[in-house]
Design a protein around this motif. Sequence first.
Motif, PDB file in Angstrom:
ATOM      1  N   ARG A 482       0.865  -1.178   0.000  1.00  0.00           N
ATOM      2  CA  ARG A 482       0.000   0.000   0.000  1.00  0.00           C
ATOM      3  C   ARG A 482       0.903   1.230   0.000  1.00  0.00           C
ATOM      4  NH1 ARG A 482      -4.661   0.690  -0.561  1.00  0.00           N
ATOM      5  NH2 ARG A 482      -5.063   1.966   1.254  1.00  0.00           N
ATOM      6  N   ASN A 485      -0.527   4.733   1.131  1.00  0.00           N
ATOM      7  CA  ASN A 485      -0.686   4.852   2.566  1.00  0.00           C
ATOM      8  C   ASN A 485       0.670   4.991   3.255  1.00  0.00           C
ATOM      9  OD1 ASN A 485      -2.701   5.005   4.473  1.00  0.00           O
ATOM     10  ND2 ASN A 485      -2.330   2.919   5.172  1.00  0.00           N
ATOM     11  N   ARG A 492       3.882  11.830   7.823  1.00  0.00           N
ATOM     12  CA  ARG A 492       3.605  12.036   9.241  1.00  0.00           C
ATOM     13  C   ARG A 492       4.865  11.861  10.074  1.00  0.00           C
ATOM     14  NH1 ARG A 492      -1.660  11.879  11.082  1.00  0.00           N
ATOM     15  NH2 ARG A 492      -3.154  11.380   9.470  1.00  0.00           N
ATOM     16  N   ASN A 518      -1.237   5.295  -7.522  1.00  0.00           N
ATOM     17  CA  ASN A 518      -1.817   6.173  -6.502  1.00  0.00           C
ATOM     18  C   ASN A 518      -1.949   7.623  -6.922  1.00  0.00           C
ATOM     19  OD1 ASN A 518       0.193   4.133  -4.722  1.00  0.00           O
ATOM     20  ND2 ASN A 518      -1.985   4.167  -4.224  1.00  0.00           N
ATOM     21  N   ASP A 520      -4.513   9.384  -7.175  1.00  0.00           N
ATOM     22  CA  ASP A 520      -5.450  10.159  -6.351  1.00  0.00           C
ATOM     23  C   ASP A 520      -4.725  10.870  -5.221  1.00  0.00           C
ATOM     24  OD1 ASP A 520      -4.888   7.701  -5.211  1.00  0.00           O
ATOM     25  OD2 ASP A 520      -6.774   7.623  -4.093  1.00  0.00           O
ATOM     26  N   TYR A 524      -2.882  15.419  -4.995  1.00  0.00           N
ATOM     27  CA  TYR A 524      -3.170  16.349  -3.905  1.00  0.00           C
ATOM     28  C   TYR A 524      -2.009  16.455  -2.929  1.00  0.00           C
ATOM     29  CZ  TYR A 524      -7.984  16.652  -5.433  1.00  0.00           C
ATOM     30  OH  TYR A 524      -9.112  16.899  -6.156  1.00  0.00           O
TER      31      TYR A 524
ATOM     32  N   SER B 158      -5.898   5.237  -2.177  1.00  0.00           N
ATOM     33  CA  SER B 158      -4.503   4.891  -1.906  1.00  0.00           C
ATOM     34  C   SER B 158      -4.230   4.838  -0.423  1.00  0.00           C
ATOM     35  CB  SER B 158      -3.578   5.933  -2.508  1.00  0.00           C
ATOM     36  OG  SER B 158      -3.883   6.111  -3.839  1.00  0.00           O
ATOM     37  N   CYS B 159      -5.055   5.524   0.359  1.00  0.00           N
ATOM     38  CA  CYS B 159      -4.807   5.604   1.789  1.00  0.00           C
ATOM     39  C   CYS B 159      -5.887   4.817   2.530  1.00  0.00           C
ATOM     40  CB  CYS B 159      -4.852   7.038   2.262  1.00  0.00           C
ATOM     41  SG  CYS B 159      -3.873   8.125   1.261  1.00  0.00           S
ATOM     42  N   SER B 177      -7.232   8.990   5.397  1.00  0.00           N
ATOM     43  CA  SER B 177      -6.243   9.412   6.387  1.00  0.00           C
ATOM     44  C   SER B 177      -5.362  10.546   5.863  1.00  0.00           C
ATOM     45  CB  SER B 177      -5.378   8.219   6.800  1.00  0.00           C
ATOM     46  OG  SER B 177      -4.710   7.712   5.674  1.00  0.00           O
ATOM     47  N   ARG B 178      -5.487  10.865   4.590  1.00  0.00           N
ATOM     48  CA  ARG B 178      -4.761  11.991   4.035  1.00  0.00           C
ATOM     49  C   ARG B 178      -5.578  13.276   4.204  1.00  0.00           C
ATOM     50  NH1 ARG B 178      -3.177  16.004   2.622  1.00  0.00           N
ATOM     51  NH2 ARG B 178      -2.184  16.728   0.714  1.00  0.00           N
ATOM     52  N   GLN B 180      -8.581  13.561   2.400  1.00  0.00           N
ATOM     53  CA  GLN B 180      -9.325  13.742   1.154  1.00  0.00           C
ATOM     54  C   GLN B 180     -10.741  13.226   1.332  1.00  0.00           C
ATOM     55  OE1 GLN B 180      -6.508  11.391  -1.126  1.00  0.00           O
ATOM     56  NE2 GLN B 180      -6.113  13.149  -2.445  1.00  0.00           N
ATOM     57  N   LYS B 182     -13.982  12.012  -0.776  1.00  0.00           N
ATOM     58  CA  LYS B 182     -14.273  11.577  -2.138  1.00  0.00           C
ATOM     59  C   LYS B 182     -15.737  11.225  -2.252  1.00  0.00           C
ATOM     60  CE  LYS B 182      -9.690   9.699  -2.737  1.00  0.00           C
ATOM     61  NZ  LYS B 182      -8.872   8.596  -3.214  1.00  0.00           N
ATOM     62  N   ILE B 196     -13.225  14.826  -5.799  1.00  0.00           N
ATOM     63  CA  ILE B 196     -12.330  14.767  -4.641  1.00  0.00           C
ATOM     64  C   ILE B 196     -12.164  16.191  -4.132  1.00  0.00           C
ATOM     65  CG2 ILE B 196     -10.033  14.175  -3.790  1.00  0.00           C
ATOM     66  CD1 ILE B 196      -9.731  12.182  -5.986  1.00  0.00           C
ATOM     67  N   PHE B 197     -12.286  16.374  -2.833  1.00  0.00           N
ATOM     68  CA  PHE B 197     -11.942  17.685  -2.276  1.00  0.00           C
ATOM     69  C   PHE B 197     -11.245  17.491  -0.941  1.00  0.00           C
ATOM     70  CE2 PHE B 197     -15.474  17.894   0.744  1.00  0.00           C
ATOM     71  CZ  PHE B 197     -16.404  17.036   0.169  1.00  0.00           C
ATOM     72  N   ASP B 202      -3.808  21.760   2.452  1.00  0.00           N
ATOM     73  CA  ASP B 202      -2.720  20.905   2.002  1.00  0.00           C
ATOM     74  C   ASP B 202      -2.222  19.915   3.036  1.00  0.00           C
ATOM     75  OD1 ASP B 202      -2.359  21.485  -0.532  1.00  0.00           O
ATOM     76  OD2 ASP B 202      -0.655  22.852  -0.289  1.00  0.00           O
ATOM     77  N   SER B 203      -2.272  20.334   4.313  1.00  0.00           N
ATOM     78  CA  SER B 203      -1.564  19.544   5.321  1.00  0.00           C
ATOM     79  C   SER B 203      -2.274  18.208   5.550  1.00  0.00           C
ATOM     80  CB  SER B 203      -1.494  20.327   6.616  1.00  0.00           C
ATOM     81  OG  SER B 203      -2.782  20.746   6.967  1.00  0.00           O
ATOM     82  N   ILE B 204      -1.531  17.296   6.172  1.00  0.00           N
ATOM     83  CA  ILE B 204      -2.077  15.962   6.380  1.00  0.00           C
ATOM     84  C   ILE B 204      -2.919  15.949   7.651  1.00  0.00           C
ATOM     85  CG2 ILE B 204      -1.466  13.582   6.894  1.00  0.00           C
ATOM     86  CD1 ILE B 204       0.495  13.683   4.827  1.00  0.00           C
ATOM     87  N   VAL B 205      -4.216  15.983   7.475  1.00  0.00           N
ATOM     88  CA  VAL B 205      -5.132  15.914   8.602  1.00  0.00           C
ATOM     89  C   VAL B 205      -6.154  14.844   8.270  1.00  0.00           C
ATOM     90  CG1 VAL B 205      -6.771  17.173  10.003  1.00  0.00           C
ATOM     91  CG2 VAL B 205      -4.862  18.382   9.010  1.00  0.00           C
ATOM     92  N   ALA B 206      -6.098  13.738   8.985  1.00  0.00           N
ATOM     93  CA  ALA B 206      -6.990  12.631   8.652  1.00  0.00           C
ATOM     94  C   ALA B 206      -8.424  12.968   9.011  1.00  0.00           C
ATOM     95  CB  ALA B 206      -6.558  11.377   9.388  1.00  0.00           C
ATOM     96  N   GLU B 225      -8.675  14.806  12.797  1.00  0.00           N
ATOM     97  CA  GLU B 225      -7.811  14.422  13.915  1.00  0.00           C
ATOM     98  C   GLU B 225      -7.268  15.620  14.690  1.00  0.00           C
ATOM     99  OE1 GLU B 225      -4.073  12.722  12.951  1.00  0.00           O
ATOM    100  OE2 GLU B 225      -4.042  13.584  10.958  1.00  0.00           O
TER     101      GLU B 225
END
Lengths: 640, 339
Positions: A482, A485, A492, A518, A520, A524, B158-159, B177-178, B180, B182, B196-197, B202-206, B225
Amino acid sequence: MEDENLKTFLIPNDLCKSAGIAGTWMSGNKIGVFPYHNINHSSKDAPSQYTKNVPSSVFHVKHEVVLFHPILRRLVTESMGIFLNLQTVVENKPSDYKQHLQQFSVQYRSVIRASLENLRDEVLRATGEERETLQNFITIFYSVECIWHLCEILYIENIPGHVVIKHLLEWVRFHFPKYERKAAFLLSGESIGSLESRQDYWETVIGCLLQGRVEVVRALLSCHSAANSTHFKLADQILKSMPTYGVYEGVSVQEFNLRWKHWLVDTQSKIDSKLFISEKNLHLMMRLIVGEEMAWSEVQSQCEAWYELLAAWLFYTEPTVKSFELGAFAKRCISRMGTRMHHLDRVLLAAMEGDVQIIKEIQHMTENGWFVTHLMDLLYHCEQLEKWQTDKEDSLKLRHSFVFEYGNTLAGHKSLWQLGLNYLDHCFPDGLAAIELLLPRVPINDESKAHRVIQEAQKRGLSHIAHSVAKIEGLKSLRNDRMGNALVWALRSQDSNFASFLADKFLKKYVDTGILPNVDLLSYLGSCMMASDRLIFLGKYYQFNKLHKDKSYREAAKALVSLIASKFTPKFFWSTLLSEALTLLECDELLLSSNDVFNLLNAVEERLDCLCELDELEPLIRLGIARNLSRALTYEAQYT
Amino acid sequence: MGRNIHCTYISEKINKIRWRPNPFNDPKQFVTGSWDNDENHIRLWEVKGFEEDTDINPFEINVLPFDGDVTELKCVNPDYLIATSNEGKVYLIKIATNITEEICLSHEIVWDDAHQGMPCTSFAVYDKDIATVGEDGRINLLSIMNKAPTRVIDDADSCTVNCVEFLKFNELITGNSRGQMKIWDLRADEEKASQIFMLSGDSIVAATCLAQHPTQRHLTAAGDEHGSITLWDLRQNTYPLNVMTSHTESVTEVQFHPDRPEHIFSCGQAGDVFHWSGIKQGACEESAWYTSTTNKYDIFMLMPQLHTTINSIDLNRDRLLCGSDNEAMYMIEGVNIYS
């Protein structure tokens, strides 16, 4: 440690028996035991005689923690809430801080009582071994509550003038409610016939008298069929006029003593004039309340425990006894009753004597430190511990050591690990160090738990642990194929090397299959791509790829040129990149300016070494460049 | 604690807690699912003493052992509930009364390989259809009528997909978890999201949880999160309607009140439960969530903050259930939604 206290466990394994064993700590309260033969410099350099075809096993030896029994988990989880509230209050130090501490003590006790109640319900349902275990728990937690209550009276509650007798009586009533219950039954009027004909009438009256329930005694006496006779009336009057000491009654101790002595002399004179002789029990009661030794010897068998006698005896003989004088009286009571001292008795005596020994005794209770931790923490905040220790520093250390142990025990449990951390938070500085070691060892089997562990780490500023957990999760995802992921986890973990490694994987996959995985996620990436150079390249390459696919060749060409100029291109990717450049160079429309082409040429020259393995590509590229350059130059000469 | 908060300790960490619906919309029973324990369980409880103002004490009616952690639990109707595990299995569980009048939980259908052995994180229910999502990025469409899956979208994401909801019978929204979000059109053949929005730039916030307005299904709330709840009008999802930030740590669940959707409830990892009331004097009901000014709603804290995560909430009328990591479940009565 005395030998008799050591317990021996057999490891049922032949290899262990012949070779010997060694053990090593595993997480929490587990020890791994395995066959082990010591080798040192004098051993012969030969294959071990034990490495035959016998399989060797590792045994997990676990210390059983009673607190993890489902029925006691409530105690553990609920008391944690109280513990944490207490720590918050202590940090803020409000003005009525002492009162708060007393409330916390009561809360702790009510949790114990609730657990006891649960245990009692459960024991009725249980059978066999389970029943025995539960009985055992009841004994333990009954003692715990009993001791805690006494400690609360002696050390936590702020009793003015340390006149504790009322509280002591309450404590005794709490633990020996037999007489009160009986009295309530008798007074409820449900029993048929005259009360005194019942066998237990006088026993109840005297029992209530011993517990200081003068009002109840009077009520019971008034139910006696002879209640209107003179001696009953007189007895009632004596009881009614008996002075009791209360701080808020506006009477000083001296004044009270004076009144009490006067009442005593008065009562004694009435006894001496044999006014009660016609009713033997009444006579006994009167002799009791004036503290006649003989009378007390007569009734002491009615007391189940020495402390029951102690409270009763003090109430009638030393009503203004101070909390710190209890020890001597307690000893007298014990010798009088000839009690065989059990553990509970020893602890209670130590508590009354204000002896530091109490800590040791409490520690030896078999409930895995719940009691000692919470009580000592409370006593520490009441500044009682330092009275036992020589200085404040030591008492702090003592408290820390208990909280630390307890926290560690909990942290070793699969489910209660977070609770353990909460305790460890409150023993600075070892606690944090322990957390640092414990957190990475929490078993993680899904991402939601990983997130919890990460959050716990971040709350405590242990970002390196958060990052390493994230990285491990990333590797797990990678193992499951994956990649997307894994990349999120890499971001992180803020590990740029890991991110680069993954970006390479994406690119290699593209080289191998011609499909960028991946998308998708890649579309982003945004500012996240700043994590590593290679990731920036991947992100930019994806943009180029997308433009190319969408047939926006002009923008694609621009993106390509900037990609090439960026010098981030990994070696293995050059040939792919250049072959894609070729399609743009050979496009019908002129896409690249002379300047761009020079840049491209420059890049090709610089990276000849990467291209040498692709002999057939190089001439094509050069040809493409040359043709495009000629077109561009002609075009530029014409139109600029 | 307040008079109207009832607390029961059950000796296992509660991951999900749900009312069992009944035809009169006045349920007295609920189910809990535990996690992170040596042995996990789904338990069915009944509450007695609603009418009298005495101490309310839930008692256990039945218990079903569960393999792995319960990751999501929902009642499809009064007789069936669905549970998913972190071992990737999906269970349809029947609540039935046997000959001796005892209520029992039993497995009806088990979808063993729904997520290839990887944890199933969440699912959504629309009538008889179920959509499950998991750490393997797969979306399964199942039906409670049938053991064979209706449709499987492999590599949908993908996540890890953390949450899912049905927008319409043929449309799904997922959060990963990214961060996104969908939207999936289930009628389309291609295995790609139709839109997708991003939840939070931009930052990674699940994204951690999703909730749907019960009547206006284009109105969606998503928890993340970092403790924000973002409200979207999916008819124009370029910009969120509202971002509500009172939770200090991850939001674990968010829910619109089923009958009074102008109230939103949410709980979080920091041990807090909030009631967001979207009606203020003069403001037209319903519309409260469409205005982006923050002073249009009131925030109430329903319970003193716990020291442990509150994993799950469920509402019915004015009764709120909470399940927490301190192994306690709370029932809050008289939640102020009527005034």
